[in-house]
Design a protein around this motif. Structure first.
Motif, PDB file in Angstrom:
ATOM      1  N   VAL A  41       0.849  -1.186   0.000  1.00  0.00           N
ATOM      2  CA  VAL A  41       0.000   0.000   0.000  1.00  0.00           C
ATOM      3  C   VAL A  41       0.881   1.232   0.000  1.00  0.00           C
ATOM      4  CG1 VAL A  41      -2.021   0.984   1.088  1.00  0.00           C
ATOM      5  CG2 VAL A  41      -1.320  -1.309   1.671  1.00  0.00           C
ATOM      6  N   SER A  42       0.526   2.220  -0.811  1.00  0.00           N
ATOM      7  CA  SER A  42       1.253   3.485  -0.758  1.00  0.00           C
ATOM      8  C   SER A  42       0.369   4.558  -0.166  1.00  0.00           C
ATOM      9  CB  SER A  42       1.641   3.945  -2.160  1.00  0.00           C
ATOM     10  OG  SER A  42       2.633   3.138  -2.649  1.00  0.00           O
ATOM     11  N   ILE A  43       0.968   5.402   0.638  1.00  0.00           N
ATOM     12  CA  ILE A  43       0.271   6.588   1.119  1.00  0.00           C
ATOM     13  C   ILE A  43       1.002   7.782   0.528  1.00  0.00           C
ATOM     14  CG2 ILE A  43      -0.412   7.913   3.130  1.00  0.00           C
ATOM     15  CD1 ILE A  43      -0.429   5.277   4.681  1.00  0.00           C
ATOM     16  N   VAL A  44       0.297   8.567  -0.289  1.00  0.00           N
ATOM     17  CA  VAL A  44       0.941   9.666  -1.009  1.00  0.00           C
ATOM     18  C   VAL A  44       0.350  10.986  -0.553  1.00  0.00           C
ATOM     19  CG1 VAL A  44       1.506  10.560  -3.286  1.00  0.00           C
ATOM     20  CG2 VAL A  44       1.114   8.140  -3.006  1.00  0.00           C
ATOM     21  N   GLY A  45       1.186  11.969  -0.360  1.00  0.00           N
ATOM     22  CA  GLY A  45       0.707  13.296  -0.010  1.00  0.00           C
ATOM     23  C   GLY A  45       1.853  14.277  -0.002  1.00  0.00           C
ATOM     24  N   GLU A  46       1.532  15.558   0.068  1.00  0.00           N
ATOM     25  CA  GLU A  46       2.571  16.589   0.120  1.00  0.00           C
ATOM     26  C   GLU A  46       3.216  16.590   1.491  1.00  0.00           C
ATOM     27  OE1 GLU A  46       1.541  20.614  -1.886  1.00  0.00           O
ATOM     28  OE2 GLU A  46      -0.232  19.768  -1.005  1.00  0.00           O
ATOM     29  N   GLY A 231      -4.433  15.566   6.316  1.00  0.00           N
ATOM     30  CA  GLY A 231      -4.812  14.587   7.327  1.00  0.00           C
ATOM     31  C   GLY A 231      -5.969  13.700   6.965  1.00  0.00           C
ATOM     32  N   LYS A 232      -6.474  13.813   5.761  1.00  0.00           N
ATOM     33  CA  LYS A 232      -7.602  12.955   5.374  1.00  0.00           C
ATOM     34  C   LYS A 232      -7.242  12.181   4.114  1.00  0.00           C
ATOM     35  CE  LYS A 232     -11.628  15.351   7.119  1.00  0.00           C
ATOM     36  NZ  LYS A 232     -11.893  16.761   7.227  1.00  0.00           N
ATOM     37  N   PHE A 233      -7.812  11.002   3.982  1.00  0.00           N
ATOM     38  CA  PHE A 233      -7.658  10.280   2.729  1.00  0.00           C
ATOM     39  C   PHE A 233      -8.700  10.807   1.746  1.00  0.00           C
ATOM     40  CE2 PHE A 233      -5.884   6.456   5.175  1.00  0.00           C
ATOM     41  CZ  PHE A 233      -4.597   6.872   4.919  1.00  0.00           C
ATOM     42  N   VAL A 234      -8.253  11.391   0.639  1.00  0.00           N
ATOM     43  CA  VAL A 234      -9.224  11.941  -0.302  1.00  0.00           C
ATOM     44  C   VAL A 234      -9.556  10.956  -1.409  1.00  0.00           C
ATOM     45  CG1 VAL A 234      -8.756  14.369   0.112  1.00  0.00           C
ATOM     46  CG2 VAL A 234      -7.390  13.141  -1.555  1.00  0.00           C
ATOM     47  N   GLU A 235      -8.637  10.051  -1.699  1.00  0.00           N
ATOM     48  CA  GLU A 235      -8.913   9.096  -2.762  1.00  0.00           C
ATOM     49  C   GLU A 235      -8.146   7.816  -2.471  1.00  0.00           C
ATOM     50  OE1 GLU A 235      -8.353  10.762  -6.616  1.00  0.00           O
ATOM     51  OE2 GLU A 235      -9.209   9.038  -7.631  1.00  0.00           O
ATOM     52  N   GLU A 241      -6.045   2.512 -11.164  1.00  0.00           N
ATOM     53  CA  GLU A 241      -7.267   3.309 -11.111  1.00  0.00           C
ATOM     54  C   GLU A 241      -6.969   4.738 -10.656  1.00  0.00           C
ATOM     55  OE1 GLU A 241     -10.982   2.783  -8.224  1.00  0.00           O
ATOM     56  OE2 GLU A 241     -10.149   0.901  -8.984  1.00  0.00           O
ATOM     57  N   VAL A 242      -6.234   4.854  -9.540  1.00  0.00           N
ATOM     58  CA  VAL A 242      -6.030   6.174  -8.944  1.00  0.00           C
ATOM     59  C   VAL A 242      -5.093   7.026  -9.795  1.00  0.00           C
ATOM     60  CG1 VAL A 242      -5.096   7.387  -6.944  1.00  0.00           C
ATOM     61  CG2 VAL A 242      -6.489   5.364  -6.624  1.00  0.00           C
ATOM     62  N   ILE A 243      -4.028   6.427 -10.317  1.00  0.00           N
ATOM     63  CA  ILE A 243      -3.009   7.269 -10.940  1.00  0.00           C
ATOM     64  C   ILE A 243      -3.267   7.492 -12.426  1.00  0.00           C
ATOM     65  CG2 ILE A 243      -0.540   7.380 -11.467  1.00  0.00           C
ATOM     66  CD1 ILE A 243      -0.321   6.229  -8.520  1.00  0.00           C
ATOM     67  N   LEU A 244      -3.830   6.518 -13.094  1.00  0.00           N
ATOM     68  CA  LEU A 244      -4.115   6.750 -14.516  1.00  0.00           C
ATOM     69  C   LEU A 244      -5.456   7.451 -14.726  1.00  0.00           C
ATOM     70  CD1 LEU A 244      -2.740   3.508 -16.145  1.00  0.00           C
ATOM     71  CD2 LEU A 244      -1.622   5.702 -15.880  1.00  0.00           C
ATOM     72  N   HIS A 245      -6.412   7.241 -13.815  1.00  0.00           N
ATOM     73  CA  HIS A 245      -7.715   7.915 -13.940  1.00  0.00           C
ATOM     74  C   HIS A 245      -8.091   8.590 -12.630  1.00  0.00           C
ATOM     75  CE1 HIS A 245      -7.961   5.564 -17.573  1.00  0.00           C
ATOM     76  NE2 HIS A 245      -7.747   4.478 -16.863  1.00  0.00           N
ATOM     77  N   TYR A 250      -7.235  17.130  -6.276  1.00  0.00           N
ATOM     78  CA  TYR A 250      -5.946  17.116  -5.572  1.00  0.00           C
ATOM     79  C   TYR A 250      -5.006  16.086  -6.186  1.00  0.00           C
ATOM     80  CZ  TYR A 250      -2.617  16.766  -1.757  1.00  0.00           C
ATOM     81  OH  TYR A 250      -1.467  16.742  -1.010  1.00  0.00           O
ATOM     82  N   THR A 251      -5.543  14.905  -6.470  1.00  0.00           N
ATOM     83  CA  THR A 251      -4.717  13.865  -7.080  1.00  0.00           C
ATOM     84  C   THR A 251      -4.230  14.306  -8.451  1.00  0.00           C
ATOM     85  OG1 THR A 251      -6.296  12.379  -6.052  1.00  0.00           O
ATOM     86  CG2 THR A 251      -4.647  11.390  -7.462  1.00  0.00           C
ATOM     87  N   GLN A 252      -5.144  14.906  -9.201  1.00  0.00           N
ATOM     88  CA  GLN A 252      -4.767  15.378 -10.528  1.00  0.00           C
ATOM     89  C   GLN A 252      -3.634  16.395 -10.450  1.00  0.00           C
ATOM     90  OE1 GLN A 252      -8.527  16.743 -11.950  1.00  0.00           O
ATOM     91  NE2 GLN A 252      -9.242  14.677 -12.414  1.00  0.00           N
ATOM     92  N   ARG A 253      -3.730  17.275  -9.428  1.00  0.00           N
ATOM     93  CA  ARG A 253      -2.684  18.289  -9.286  1.00  0.00           C
ATOM     94  C   ARG A 253      -1.345  17.632  -8.937  1.00  0.00           C
ATOM     95  NH1 ARG A 253      -2.695  21.611  -4.409  1.00  0.00           N
ATOM     96  NH2 ARG A 253      -0.576  20.899  -4.192  1.00  0.00           N
TER      97      ARG A 253
END
Lengths: 270, 340
Positions: A41-46, A231-235, A241-245, A250-253
């Motif tokens: 599992v990856s957790i991605v964020g700024e 602090g929240k999971f947005v997607e 699924e998440v990265i290609l679509h 926020y993910t798109q940015r």
């Protein structure tokens, strides 16, 4: 589909608040997650989105303000030091900064011996221990004979991070939390470290929670991805699924901010 | 042909260690940066990228020593100058530097504006406070920083802001060449993009005339620079435009580097990252022949016999290998077929 897999680690309403009153900061805000056994599992964020705080809570290094963590179906109990040590036998971590991850007074063989003792190999004969340590070192392409009399700070960053993987090899945990394990080493050794991590995961079948700000890296390694913002999971969902679509803005940015080589990198959106 | 801002001919510098051993960290490096262009330098840690940056600035303080070669900044030869003179008359106005860790580059007890005042007054003591204020505000404007930043202490700023503040301090004297040494390695992707955009702005607005960008992140380098130079063990192993160096590398080492690129684009998961096995040579006892021979897949006995010269293929393209262009390309094709 997910029903067949066993849940290894899960959390419900997990919250951590720093400070109070006007300086109150909610670092992790009521997050729910299910990490399945054997999954990466990856957790991605700024920076500042609460990734590391979440990792520290999962490891039991800081207390939880609200919510529960369930480990292998049971509520996690680490209220005493003894129970905590028991928990750490199955949950281990690799941190961002290899230079500050080691006890600077211990030589490398002491670091590895500790791991063997922790796994219940305290009564093994010394030759057997050396054999185990040499095996772990050869797994990560280090030469044990050259390392025995050295201190961790005599190694390069990449070598230190590899030694960290050798520790994990000896400890054989159920869950590995990798908090930006490759952000402080260069692109060339990064591939080596990632390959070793993947191989190790295959060998001992552990669950890996991979924390990173590099969405490309997350896409390369992971089965499923959680995107974290303030602090929240947005997607969340499978990596493809998440990265290609991506659905969330926020993910798109985040994806558009990574420099690409096959597509145009649009600088005007900052 | 446009004006050449920085020209380096056969620069060699060395470190002398505690035990009086010589380490040649920059070994016969030649390069040229024209006005309005950005040169990228890549390579793994310890290959001499940062030492090259320090050498270009004439920053020869022990244990770093100047050996031979010429550094010409806009027609002025600075090689062999006293480091103290260099600091007074060259640094800031001719050549300027953004350090790797901006977090440690600012004085925590000084407000940003006082720091900038110090920098300007060291070069021109007759500027008034008002002039300095105007200059600083203008610079902040280009860098997208609010003017309030000037009245703050470094601890009150975020990582990305601190990095941009350091850039502001570096370019406030309008340098001809700006050396950016991994300016974004400590930042996350969003701040990184911001910093890159600001550096482009500075170039357009004329604050800087040319730039040398050092990083090991190849996708970033590809997007920022016009030309790329790959270094290995203190030597240049490949030179070419950004496109050539990333999509059509000639030297086996740069080929290996390009195999470790990670970008979130379709098809990434099907590729296996190729890591280069082995470690760089110990520069205290460098090998006699090609420095890369130990790790090279296509190594031949001749490689280890004598040192390999940089082979020029024209149009600014060069590589350091005994194999010819055609032999290398054939070898890569065979390798790709084997993998498939």
């Amino acid at each position: 589909m997910p029903d067949e897999r066993k849940i290894c680690l899960s959390g419900s309403g997990l919250t951590r608040v720093f400070g109070f009153g006007r300086q109150k900061t909610v670092a992790v805000d009521h997050v729910d997650f299910n990490f399945y056994e054997g999954e990466l599992v990856s957790i991605v964020g700024e920076s500042g989105s609460g990734k590391t705080t979440l990792a520290k809570m999962l490891l039991g290094l800081i207390s939880i303000t609200e919510g529960d963590i369930y480990f292998q179906g049971k509520k996690r109990d680490i209220r005493t030091h003894k129970k905590k040590k028991e928990y750490w036998k199955s949950v281990q971590a690799i941190f961002q900064d290899p230079y500050s991850s080691y006890n600077i007074f211990n030589k490398i063989d002491a670091v590895l011996l500790d791991c063997i003792n922790m796994r219940g190999g305290r009564k093994l004969p010394y030759e057997k221990k050396v054999e185990l340590m040499a095996e772990a070192c050869s797994f990560v392409n280090l030469k044990f004979e050259e390392l025995t009399n050295k201190y961790p700070f005599e190694l390069s960053g990449g070598q230190m991070q590899r030694l960290m993987i050798a520790r994990i090899f000896l400890l054989n945990p159920k869950i590995l939390l990798a908090d930006e394990p490759t952000s402080m080493i260069d692109a060339c050794s990064r591939a080596t470290i990632l390959d070793m991590l993947m191989q190790l995961r295959k060998e001992i079948g552990m669950t890996v929670v991979f924390i990173t700000h590099d969405i490309g890296l997350a896409y390369y390694v992971s089965d499923s991805v959680y995107i974290m913002e303030h602090g929240k999971f947005v997607e969340s969902g499978s990596a493809d699924e998440v990265i290609l679509h991506p659905k969330e803005a926020y993910t798109q940015r985040l994806i558009s901010d990574v420099p690409k080589i096959y597509e145009e990198w649009d600088l005007s959106t900052v | 042909m446009s004006r050449v801002m920085l020209e380096v001919k056969d620069l060699t510098t060395k470190y002398i260690t505690r035990f009086q051993e010589d380490v040649y960290a920059v070994d016969h490096v030649s390069l040229k940066v024209e006005e309005g262009k950005t040169l990228g330098i890549s390579g793994e840690s310890g290959c001499g990228k940062s030492t090259l940056a320090l050498s270009l600035m004439g920053y020869y303080f022990a244990p770093l020593h100047y050996m031979s070669g010429e550094i010409i900044i806009d027609g002025r030869n600075i090689s062999g100058m006293d480091p103290d003179d260099v600091r007074k008359s060259i640094l800031g106005t001719e050549i300027s530097y953004i350090p790797q860790s901006a977090m440690n580059a600012l004085n925590p007890t000084q407000k940003i504006i006082h720091f900038i005042e110090d920098v300007i007054q060291a070069h021109d003591p007759y500027q008034t406070k008002k002039e300095i204020d105007e200059l600083a505000t203008g610079c902040c404007d280009v860098l997208g920083l609010p003017a309030e930043v000037l009245q703050k202490y470094p601890v009150e700023l975020s990582g990305g802001m601190k990095q941009r503040t350091v850039i502001a301090v570096s370019v406030i004297l309008f340098p001809k060449v700006l050396i950016a040494d991994e300016p974004t390695s400590a930042l996350d992707v969003t701040s990184q993009k911001m910093v890159i955009k600001m550096l482009r702005n500075l170039m357009e607005k004329g604050y800087i005339k040319s730039m040398i960008f050092i990083t090991h992140e190849l996708p970033l380098l590809y997007n920022v620079t016009d030309d790329i130079m790959v270094m290995y063990a203190g030597q240049i192993v490949e030179k070419g435009t950004a496109k050539e160096a990333v999509f059509d590398p000639l030297h086996p080492y740069s080929k290996g580097l390009m195999g470790s690129i990670i970008v979130p684009e379709k098809g990434l998961r099907d590729v296996k990252l190729t890591a280069i096995p082995g470690v760089p040579p110990n520069l205290k006892k460098p090998p006699a022949g090609c420095q890369f021979a130990e790790r090279c897949k296509f190594v031949r006995p001749e490689c280890k016999a004598a040192s390999v010269p940089l082979r020029d293929v024209g149009y600014g393209r060069a590589y350091r290998c005994i194999l010819s262009e055609k032999e290398l390309r054939d070898a890569y094709l065979r390798e790709a077929k084997k993998d498939a």
